[in-house]
Design an enzyme around this catalytic site. Sequence first.
Site, short mmCIF file in Angstrom:
data_model
loop_
_atom_site.label_atom_id
_atom_site.label_comp_id
_atom_site.label_asym_id
_atom_site.label_seq_id
_atom_site.Cartn_x
_atom_site.Cartn_y
_atom_site.Cartn_z
N GLU A 1 -5.67 -5.05 10.41
CA GLU A 1 -4.68 -4.00 10.60
C GLU A 1 -4.97 -3.23 11.89
O GLU A 1 -5.77 -2.28 11.88
CB GLU A 1 -4.71 -3.03 9.42
CG GLU A 1 -4.35 -3.66 8.10
CD GLU A 1 -3.65 -2.65 7.20
OE1 GLU A 1 -2.56 -2.96 6.73
OE2 GLU A 1 -4.18 -1.55 7.00
N HIS B 1 -9.44 1.17 4.61
CA HIS B 1 -8.16 1.38 5.33
C HIS B 1 -8.39 2.35 6.49
O HIS B 1 -9.18 3.29 6.38
CB HIS B 1 -7.11 1.95 4.36
CG HIS B 1 -5.73 1.91 4.93
ND1 HIS B 1 -5.28 2.88 5.80
CD2 HIS B 1 -4.74 1.02 4.80
CE1 HIS B 1 -4.04 2.57 6.16
NE2 HIS B 1 -3.69 1.46 5.56
N GLU C 1 -6.74 4.73 7.58
CA GLU C 1 -6.49 6.16 7.30
C GLU C 1 -7.70 6.79 6.63
O GLU C 1 -7.99 7.97 6.83
CB GLU C 1 -5.21 6.30 6.44
CG GLU C 1 -3.97 6.06 7.30
CD GLU C 1 -2.77 5.55 6.53
OE1 GLU C 1 -2.74 5.63 5.30
OE2 GLU C 1 -1.83 5.03 7.20
N SER D 1 3.13 -2.27 10.28
CA SER D 1 4.58 -2.27 10.50
C SER D 1 5.22 -3.63 10.22
O SER D 1 6.20 -3.98 10.86
CB SER D 1 4.91 -1.78 11.91
OG SER D 1 4.45 -0.45 12.09
N LYS E 1 0.22 4.27 -0.33
CA LYS E 1 -0.39 5.48 0.24
C LYS E 1 -0.16 6.66 -0.69
O LYS E 1 -0.16 6.49 -1.90
CB LYS E 1 0.16 5.74 1.65
CG LYS E 1 0.13 4.49 2.53
CD LYS E 1 0.33 4.77 3.97
CE LYS E 1 0.46 3.46 4.73
NZ LYS E 1 0.28 3.61 6.14
N ASN F 1 0.88 -1.18 0.00
CA ASN F 1 0.00 0.00 0.00
C ASN F 1 0.91 1.22 0.00
O ASN F 1 1.47 1.57 1.03
CB ASN F 1 -0.89 -0.02 1.25
CG ASN F 1 -1.68 1.27 1.40
OD1 ASN F 1 -1.86 2.02 0.44
ND2 ASN F 1 -2.15 1.54 2.61
N GLY G 1 2.12 2.24 10.55
CA GLY G 1 3.05 3.35 10.37
C GLY G 1 3.70 3.82 11.65
O GLY G 1 4.31 4.89 11.69
#
Length: 255
Positions: free
Chosen positions: A170, A98, A100, A216, A15, A13, A176
């Site tokens: 996740e 996701h 985010e 991560s 991003k 991904n 991150g």
Amino acid sequence: MNKAIRQAVIAGNWKMNKTRPEARALISELIPLVKDANCGVVICVPFTNLETALDATKGTNIKVGAENCHWAKSGAFTGEISAEMLAEMGVEYVVIGHSERRQYFGETDATVNQRVRAALDSGLKVILCVGELLEQREAGITEEIVGMQTKAALGGVFAGELKNIILAYEPVWAIGTGKTATAEQANEVNHYIRTVVAKLYGAPAADAMTIQYGGSMNAKNADELLAQPDVDGGLIGGASLKAADFAVIVGAASR
Ligand code: PEP
């Protein structure tokens, strides 16, 4: 539960990273490193890189995905991209839900479900993300949260469509941040998600479902995470931006 019957998939991904020339360079570096992979290899890239990625990966084992799609076929949704637009380009995968998107762009379980429906209807394969916040883990409600997210996202999805869905667990606190879930934590929640799928669609369907871990994952911890019985690959953020690191993870999933 039989890990051997499931395909492991490592998906990057990217991003909001990489210009088109940078994308082409990264893909060129990656192609020879993953060409013998014994797992699925996907790169999910910004919309502006999709055409470049489709062109650069032609004839290789790397599949291309987008990072989101809208639920409507077309219309007055400034700044959005429909599933149909992606499918028409030849894009195969799309990341939906996701954290985010949930955190910064108002994504809800309901809109995740609508996007999943649109993606499946357009013939895309979905990488569907679920995961708890740190405070939810600390409150001991991880299973309730990921169970609820999974059920809501799969609302109206038929058993026959599950082959086009990869679930990605996740934990938000691990994305991150450099804080990885332990292999046991990842496996425990992935296993729980599989039981949720089993309740909805039956054990054979749950057994066949690819459930990734993301948060991560990197070249150092991939072996241990991917060796877990319920971890069928990974969704990789930061480490997918370095060809060598991503290739090590693909290698770990190929064993
Ligand atoms: C992600 O963006 O899905 C992700 C897992 O990011 P990172 O690997 O950087 O934690």
